[in-house]
Design an enzyme around this catalytic site. Structure first.
Site, mmCIF file in Angstrom:
data_model
loop_
_atom_site.group_PDB
_atom_site.id
_atom_site.type_symbol
_atom_site.label_atom_id
_atom_site.label_comp_id
_atom_site.label_asym_id
_atom_site.label_seq_id
_atom_site.Cartn_x
_atom_site.Cartn_y
_atom_site.Cartn_z
ATOM 1 N N ASN A 52 -32.234 24.883 24.109
ATOM 2 C CA ASN A 52 -32.688 24.584 25.468
ATOM 3 C C ASN A 52 -34.144 25.027 25.541
ATOM 4 O OD1 ASN A 52 -33.153 24.285 28.164
ATOM 5 N ND2 ASN A 52 -31.389 25.505 28.845
ATOM 6 N N ARG B 40 -30.735 20.193 25.040
ATOM 7 C CA ARG B 40 -30.569 19.927 26.463
ATOM 8 C C ARG B 40 -31.852 19.271 26.975
ATOM 9 N NH1 ARG B 40 -30.276 24.195 31.485
ATOM 10 N NH2 ARG B 40 -29.716 22.640 33.019
ATOM 11 N N HIS C 220 -27.430 19.743 36.384
ATOM 12 C CA HIS C 220 -26.273 20.560 35.980
ATOM 13 C C HIS C 220 -25.122 19.665 35.513
ATOM 14 C CE1 HIS C 220 -27.436 24.052 38.939
ATOM 15 N NE2 HIS C 220 -27.912 24.305 37.721
ATOM 16 N N ARG D 177 -34.820 28.566 45.602
ATOM 17 C CA ARG D 177 -35.072 27.197 46.081
ATOM 18 C C ARG D 177 -34.423 26.986 47.440
ATOM 19 N NH1 ARG D 177 -32.751 24.326 40.917
ATOM 20 N NH2 ARG D 177 -33.579 25.837 39.460
ATOM 21 N N GLU E 56 -22.004 25.390 28.993
ATOM 22 C CA GLU E 56 -22.847 24.221 28.760
ATOM 23 C C GLU E 56 -23.178 24.041 27.282
ATOM 24 O OE1 GLU E 56 -25.036 25.854 32.243
ATOM 25 O OE2 GLU E 56 -25.772 23.801 32.429
#
Ligand code: ADP
Length: 402
Positions: free
Chosen positions: A7, A95, A184, A245, A388
């Site tokens: 990633n 990813r 996601h 956020r 993940e």
């Protein structure tokens, strides 16, 4: 079969090497602050076993190429390594954040695939350049190993037009590709598969609301195993309130604040992504710190927690309407797996929707898939730890036919 999952972020590189015979993590780690004066390297070999070995050091890491070399050195090191040479690796899974409308499934990396990832940079400006750099460096270093790109947007590509379009002038979509993509996806997909297994249903049969609550937070409405709506949009800013956020706001706020404060679009973007959410309301963005503050009587932290929970609850209601016959709602990720207070407060008052939590079953952190609903509920409630990296590794082998 061994798969290295990468990633690659703008200033960091996370990795995990998995042995797919038993799905065990052979090594995992992180190179941080790439390009800054001082970087940091963390590596764990055979985590959570008797053979566990850890490396943690500060060291300047000028670029991603150096970072990837460090990863190779560590996983093949005589002391802290887990393989003799990189030739033992069967695939490298990457990813990639923004697949746009081009990618509905993982792809073996070719020059054409790299061009398509590049073409999506305008709609993934913060992540796609770093993801692409990770792929190119890995291609150089792992010369004969196939590289696979797995997209964060993929799972959401089944959303119908009525769900993914914004009610804007249509050319915003046709010219600028402004639409809701959702993120996601790897996590929501993994959770959907696991939930189907736990519920004893075929994957194409389950109706779910999946609730991923980490630093970033998102939910997906899953009908017959397919995503029909999600909370994130063109970027990962839309939807739920998150660590830093804002999630959903009236878009006019941007113009108003820009005029009042003389802020540039970049400054507004920074405020919405980095200075808002839980942090904006109470100054803290780690949920553990927020709970301690609430316990110490901090009213602003209590307000932030109330807002966080309220906004999840609103989307549960909305997605229950979208999905129809719900089989289960599923909590996952850092907060979803570990925070029984958030889970309890989200479910409270949803009895009318058939969602009834069992306080005792819900208590504590969850390390393995667990049902936490009451026998009185019509809709099951599950906590399922996300993974993940494992999903990326599985999909990488699948696309390679291995
Ligand atoms: P990321 O989105 O970076 O992958 P994670 O899924 O690791 O994030 O989740 C990070 C969040 O999980 C943080 O807000 C952190 O406070 C929260 N978290 C981790 N452990 C706990 C815990 N025991 N109780 C409550 N929240 C927790």
């Amino acid at each position: 079969m061994k798969v290295l999952v990468i990633n690659s972020g703008s200033s960091s590189l996370k990795y995990q090497l998995l042995n797919m015979e038993n799905e065990a993590v052979m090594a995992t780690g992180l190179v941080e602050r790439i390009g800054e004066t001082m970087g940091a390297v963390k590596h764990e070999a055979n985590p959570d076993t008797d053979a566990e070995k850890k490396v943690s050091r500060e060291e300047a890491v000028p670029d991603h190429k150096t970072a990837m070399h460090m990863v190779v050195d560590m996983i093949t090191d005589a002391e802290v390594g887990v393989i003799a040479s990189t030739s033992e690796i069967d695939a490298v899974g990457h990813r990639v954040l923004q697949g746009g409308e081009d990618f509905t499934k993982p792809c073996v990396v070719t020059p054409e695939i790299k061009d398509a990832i590049r073409a999506n940079i305008p709609i993934g400006p913060l992540h796609n350049p770093a993801n692409l750099m990770g792929i190119e460096v890995a291609e150089e270093l792992f010369e004969n190993v196939p590289q696979v790109a797995v997209f964060d947007t993929e799972f959401h590509q089944t959303m119908p037009k009525k769900a993914f379009l914004y009610p804007l002038p249509y050319e915003m979509y046709t010219e600028l590709r402004v639409r809701r993509y959702g993120f996601h996806g790897t996590s929501h997909k993994y959770i959907t598969k696991q939930a189907a297994k736990q519920l004893g249903k075929a994957k194409d049969d389950v109706n779910l609301i999946t609730i991923h609550l980490g630093n970033g937070c998102s939910m997906a409405a899953v009908k017959n195993g397919k995503c029909v709506d999600t909370t994130m949009g063109l970027t990962p800013l839309e939807g739920l309130m998150m660590g830093t956020r804002s999630g959903d706001i009236d878009p006019s706020i941007c113009a108003y604040v820009a005029e009042q404060k003389g802020m540039t679009p970049k400054e507004i973007d920074n405020m919405l992504n980095k200075q808002s959410g839980l942090k904006g309301v109470c100054g803290l963005n780690d949920m553990r710190d927020i709970h301690s503050a609430v316990d110490n009587g901090n009213e602003q932290a209590r307000l932030a927690l109330d807002m966080f929970v309220y906004r999840i609850k609103k989307y549960v209601g909305a997605f229950a309407a979208v999905v129809g016959n719900l089989d289960a709602i599923v909590f996952t990720a850092g907060i979803g797996e570990n925070d029984d207070i958030v889970r309890q407060e989200v479910c409270e008052g949803l009895e009318g929707l058939g969602i009834v939590i069992d306080t005792e079953r819900n208590a504590g952190r969850v390390k393995k898939a667990k049902a936490i609903g009451s026998d009185d509920g019509r809709v099951a409630i599950w906590v399922i730890p996300t993974n993940e990296e494992l999903e990326i590794a599985q999909e990488s082998l699948e696309v390679l036919g291995k």
